[in-house]
Design a protein around this motif. Sequence first.
Motif, PDB file in Angstrom:
ATOM      1  N   THR A  69       0.848  -1.196   0.000  1.00 17.83           N
ATOM      2  CA  THR A  69       0.000   0.000   0.000  1.00 17.83           C
ATOM      3  C   THR A  69       0.883   1.246   0.000  1.00 17.83           C
ATOM      4  O   THR A  69       2.115   1.157   0.151  1.00 17.83           O
ATOM      5  N   GLU A  70       0.268   2.420  -0.149  1.00 19.59           N
ATOM      6  CA  GLU A  70       1.034   3.667  -0.100  1.00 19.59           C
ATOM      7  C   GLU A  70       1.727   3.818   1.248  1.00 19.59           C
ATOM      8  O   GLU A  70       2.869   4.282   1.325  1.00 19.59           O
ATOM      9  N   THR A  71       1.057   3.434   2.312  1.00 19.18           N
ATOM     10  CA  THR A  71       1.641   3.547   3.645  1.00 19.18           C
ATOM     11  C   THR A  71       2.842   2.612   3.792  1.00 19.18           C
ATOM     12  O   THR A  71       3.885   2.998   4.347  1.00 19.18           O
ATOM     13  N   GLU A  72       2.710   1.398   3.319  1.00 21.85           N
ATOM     14  CA  GLU A  72       3.818   0.438   3.404  1.00 21.85           C
ATOM     15  C   GLU A  72       5.002   0.890   2.562  1.00 21.85           C
ATOM     16  O   GLU A  72       6.170   0.758   2.977  1.00 21.85           O
ATOM     17  N   THR A  73       4.725   1.449   1.386  1.00 22.57           N
ATOM     18  CA  THR A  73       5.806   1.977   0.552  1.00 22.57           C
ATOM     19  C   THR A  73       6.481   3.158   1.233  1.00 22.57           C
ATOM     20  O   THR A  73       7.713   3.302   1.194  1.00 22.57           O
ATOM     21  N   ALA A  74       5.684   4.021   1.872  1.00 24.10           N
ATOM     22  CA  ALA A  74       6.238   5.180   2.583  1.00 24.10           C
ATOM     23  C   ALA A  74       7.136   4.726   3.734  1.00 24.10           C
ATOM     24  O   ALA A  74       8.169   5.355   4.018  1.00 24.10           O
TER      25      ALA A  74
END
Length: 336
Positions: A69-74
Amino acid sequence: MALRRVLFTIVVAVFSTLSLSVAFLLGRSSWENERPSQPIRQLAAYELARAIPPHGLKLAGRDDCTPPTETETALLQTAVDVLAFPHEMSRSLGNGSMRLLSSPLIRRGEEAVFFLCDDQNIFQTAQMYIQENEHLLKGRLTEFGFALIGRLPSPSADLARKVAESAFSDTPQESDSLRRDLRPLARATLASIKGASTPYADRAFSEITIENSMGTGAAQIAVAGGHPQALAKVELLMDQLLVSLPVGGPVPWDQRNRLYEMAQALAFAGPAAKDHVGPLKELMNREVESNATIFGMVSLPPRRMCPLLEQILQVPITETEYTYCDPSVGPFGLEQ
């Protein structure tokens, strides 16, 4: 008179205390001189780690992993950004970032665990920062350091030399949490770095044995380094060990591990090992002991060998006679 008695009593008490202290120190010195020079309790010997190459970026560019997800990538990007600072500044924060990057991210659902796909670009950036700021070059390497080096697309020559120093050290390379010697892990890591094994192939060949993970790790380096006799020696030692095992029962745990490590050596040669794959196929026709933790040892097919055979034969594993290699049965990691 009363004052004199008090002063006399104090002086006597002080001298008595001093006398007792001197006697104690003399007695202690005499005991220390007479006691054996050997420690009373010997420390436990180091257990050799297994020669298992790092996981690497096996989940990059695949369609059978879960996109982050975007959060995991961040989260991953934040860990990489920390490495832009010199090691002397980032310290424990940098070590924490490298530990996070050293293994695939996992998302735990209510009923399942999902392995997240690796992002090649993120690790390219991590590699640049690690090289620029000399991360992993200070101090000794432990499990997370070897794992992270194995996940870098092209580790630097300095990192490869650092791994080789551990791999061929004359003294045990201690784990950061267990009394375990990490030299076999260092050897497997060195073999996994493309082109890094060549300078060490001759020495590694002279140290090949199937008796322990130091010898099987040496086999991996010798094969990866292109030693002309390494594949034949690996095949011979695997054959000899298989012939020595009782027929009918599973391959015992320790022997299974040594055979797995030798099979990994064959896989480092890729298609060049096709003519030496006989003992690997023989192993795959048998069951092996697998550690089911609280349930003890159980007998299972050697599913961890499926990707190695596929790497050597260069054909889809589903086209071989080993039906248990079908990915639909479940991930190969289920066999411990």
